[in-house]
Design a protein around this motif. Structure first.
Motif, mmCIF file in Angstrom:
data_model
loop_
_atom_site.group_PDB
_atom_site.id
_atom_site.type_symbol
_atom_site.label_atom_id
_atom_site.label_comp_id
_atom_site.label_asym_id
_atom_site.label_seq_id
_atom_site.Cartn_x
_atom_site.Cartn_y
_atom_site.Cartn_z
ATOM 1 N N GLY A 110 0.791 -1.220 0.000
ATOM 2 C CA GLY A 110 0.000 0.000 0.000
ATOM 3 C C GLY A 110 0.820 1.265 0.000
ATOM 4 N N ARG A 111 2.138 1.144 -0.146
ATOM 5 C CA ARG A 111 2.993 2.333 -0.175
ATOM 6 C C ARG A 111 2.966 2.963 -1.558
ATOM 7 N N ASP A 112 3.105 4.282 -1.585
ATOM 8 C CA ASP A 112 3.061 5.013 -2.851
ATOM 9 C C ASP A 112 4.338 4.780 -3.646
ATOM 10 N N ILE A 113 4.173 4.574 -4.941
ATOM 11 C CA ILE A 113 5.303 4.484 -5.866
ATOM 12 C C ILE A 113 5.099 5.547 -6.931
ATOM 13 N N TYR A 114 6.027 6.479 -7.019
ATOM 14 C CA TYR A 114 5.900 7.591 -7.960
ATOM 15 C C TYR A 114 6.541 7.208 -9.290
ATOM 16 N N LEU A 115 5.792 7.438 -10.351
ATOM 17 C CA LEU A 115 6.203 7.010 -11.691
ATOM 18 C C LEU A 115 6.908 8.135 -12.430
ATOM 19 N N ASP A 116 7.703 7.762 -13.422
ATOM 20 C CA ASP A 116 8.327 8.771 -14.278
ATOM 21 C C ASP A 116 7.224 9.589 -14.938
ATOM 22 N N THR A 117 7.303 10.901 -14.759
ATOM 23 C CA THR A 117 6.258 11.788 -15.263
ATOM 24 C C THR A 117 6.898 12.972 -15.966
ATOM 25 N N PRO A 118 6.464 13.308 -17.179
ATOM 26 C CA PRO A 118 7.049 14.454 -17.890
ATOM 27 C C PRO A 118 6.981 15.735 -17.060
ATOM 28 N N SER A 119 7.983 16.571 -17.236
ATOM 29 C CA SER A 119 8.062 17.802 -16.460
ATOM 30 C C SER A 119 6.834 18.681 -16.640
ATOM 31 N N GLU A 120 6.271 18.714 -17.870
ATOM 32 C CA GLU A 120 5.092 19.539 -18.127
ATOM 33 C C GLU A 120 3.896 19.055 -17.304
ATOM 34 N N GLU A 121 3.745 17.726 -17.184
ATOM 35 C CA GLU A 121 2.656 17.164 -16.390
ATOM 36 C C GLU A 121 2.888 17.429 -14.897
ATOM 37 N N GLN A 122 4.143 17.337 -14.459
ATOM 38 C CA GLN A 122 4.465 17.656 -13.070
ATOM 39 C C GLN A 122 4.083 19.103 -12.748
ATOM 40 N N GLN A 123 4.389 20.000 -13.667
ATOM 41 C CA GLN A 123 4.074 21.415 -13.454
ATOM 42 C C GLN A 123 2.566 21.618 -13.328
ATOM 43 N N ARG A 124 1.788 20.919 -14.152
ATOM 44 C CA ARG A 124 0.333 21.040 -14.095
ATOM 45 C C ARG A 124 -0.197 20.535 -12.754
ATOM 46 N N ILE A 125 0.343 19.393 -12.292
ATOM 47 C CA ILE A 125 -0.072 18.840 -11.005
ATOM 48 C C ILE A 125 0.319 19.790 -9.871
ATOM 49 N N TYR A 126 1.515 20.353 -9.966
ATOM 50 C CA TYR A 126 2.001 21.284 -8.938
ATOM 51 C C TYR A 126 1.085 22.501 -8.822
ATOM 52 N N LYS A 127 0.687 23.047 -9.957
ATOM 53 C CA LYS A 127 -0.195 24.222 -9.936
ATOM 54 C C LYS A 127 -1.550 23.867 -9.331
ATOM 55 N N ALA A 128 -2.055 22.679 -9.662
ATOM 56 C CA ALA A 128 -3.349 22.268 -9.106
ATOM 57 C C ALA A 128 -3.276 22.102 -7.592
ATOM 58 N N TYR A 129 -2.166 21.520 -7.099
ATOM 59 C CA TYR A 129 -1.988 21.335 -5.660
ATOM 60 C C TYR A 129 -1.878 22.672 -4.925
ATOM 61 N N THR A 130 -1.140 23.612 -5.491
ATOM 62 C CA THR A 130 -0.819 24.852 -4.776
ATOM 63 C C THR A 130 -1.854 25.959 -4.951
ATOM 64 N N GLN A 131 -2.777 25.816 -5.901
ATOM 65 C CA GLN A 131 -3.683 26.916 -6.237
ATOM 66 C C GLN A 131 -4.522 27.380 -5.054
ATOM 67 N N ASP A 132 -5.080 26.443 -4.276
ATOM 68 C CA ASP A 132 -5.937 26.827 -3.149
ATOM 69 C C ASP A 132 -5.186 27.694 -2.145
ATOM 70 N N GLU A 133 -3.961 27.272 -1.788
ATOM 71 C CA GLU A 133 -3.169 28.029 -0.801
ATOM 72 C C GLU A 133 -2.771 29.393 -1.347
ATOM 73 N N LEU A 134 -2.343 29.467 -2.604
ATOM 74 C CA LEU A 134 -1.928 30.748 -3.177
ATOM 75 C C LEU A 134 -3.116 31.700 -3.329
ATOM 76 N N ASP A 135 -4.288 31.153 -3.670
ATOM 77 C CA ASP A 135 -5.485 31.997 -3.758
ATOM 78 C C ASP A 135 -5.838 32.563 -2.387
ATOM 79 N N ARG A 136 -5.701 31.734 -1.340
ATOM 80 C CA ARG A 136 -6.005 32.192 0.017
ATOM 81 C C ARG A 136 -5.043 33.292 0.437
ATOM 82 N N GLN A 137 -3.765 33.128 0.110
ATOM 83 C CA GLN A 137 -2.777 34.145 0.452
ATOM 84 C C GLN A 137 -3.060 35.457 -0.286
ATOM 85 N N GLU A 138 -3.434 35.349 -1.558
ATOM 86 C CA GLU A 138 -3.740 36.553 -2.337
ATOM 87 C C GLU A 138 -4.949 37.269 -1.755
ATOM 88 N N GLU A 139 -5.946 36.508 -1.304
ATOM 89 C CA GLU A 139 -7.131 37.102 -0.688
ATOM 90 C C GLU A 139 -6.751 37.848 0.586
#
Length: 252
Positions: free
Chosen positions: A68-97
């Motif tokens: 049941g442990r997580d295994i992270y797969l090889d992922t293109p940098s562009e896809e990583q960037q998209r995932i990163y933005k999705a993860y961080t958007q809520d916190e950055l929006d709150r800070q901007e508010e």
């Protein structure tokens, strides 16, 4: 001695491409146990204007092993960037508010509507290729309207206490809402929507329950143990169902 912070974006020494890491704030001892079991870094990190203790989550597609442990797969940098933005958007929006909270409302140049006073303004001394920044911090000091500036848009009720005709202080009484049963009505609609989703798209029902409880994208992904990209895609499908549901719902 300066404090060491983990970097959210790092250059992969093998591919030469950036790898992205989401700093998930440590909120509970169980979070550190999760990091230990999955071999993830834990330490000081920064996101926006905040620094905090965090688990550095690779922004990659993942699967699980037999334990049941997580295994992270090889992922293109562009896809990583998209995932990163999705993860961080809520916190950055709150800070901007928070940053914009308390800034004055100004009439737009067109004379129609209002806008928040900007935090930065063009630098008149800026020259492309020069050593001057393109914008400057827009400070309240010296502004002719500074005396009207509100510290925050949230006002404590005690600030609205007033003196009655007898010269005695009276507490402010909140006006009754248009409907004293608005909360109950929302719960009824929420339950009806979840039932609607179960009938139309059963696989989205669990996410629908979390969203009506107002969990954000990051929290929902963690609760469902799914990749942020998967939950993001499913949320868009839920938004379509919300529109269909409300178009047919009878709301009083």
């Amino acid at each position: 001695m300066s404090k060491k912070f983990f970097k959210n974006i790092r250059i992969n020494p093998i591919t030469g491409e950036p790898d992205y890491f989401f700093p998930m704030e440590v909120m509970d001892p169980a979070d550190k146990e999760y990091a230990r079991l999955n071999g993830l870094e834990v330490g000081q990190a920064m996101l926006g204007c905040r620094t905090f203790e965090a688990i550095m989550i690779p922004c990659k597609n993942k699967t699980s092993d037999a334990q049941g442990r997580d295994i992270y797969l090889d992922t293109p940098s562009e896809e990583q960037q998209r995932i990163y933005k999705a993860y961080t958007q809520d916190e950055l929006d709150r800070q901007e508010e928070e940053r914009m909270d308390g800034r004055c409302l100004l009439t737009r140049a067109s004379g129609k509507g209002v806008k928040r006073c900007p935090r930065r303004v063009p630098n008149p001394d800026y020259i492309p290729g020069g050593d001057q920044p393109k914008t400057l911090a827009n400070r309240c000091e010296g502004c002719p309207y500074e005396r009207f500036k509100q510290a925050h848009t949230t006002v404590e009720l005690s600030c609205l206490d007033h003196e009655n005709e007898a010269g005695e202080m009276e507490p402010y009484e909140v006006p009754a809402p248009r409907s004293n049963y608005a909360g109950d009505r929302y719960e009824e609609l929420a339950e009806a929507f979840i039932t609607f989703v179960r009938e139309r798209k059963p696989k989205l029902a669990a996410l629908a329950e979390l969203k009506v409880d107002e969990l954000n994208l990051t929290e929902a992904a963690k609760e469902l143990d799914k990749a942020i990209s998967t939950v993001d895609s499913q949320t868009k499908k839920l938004e379509e169902l919300v529109t269909e549901f409300l178009d047919n719902a009878i709301i009083f």
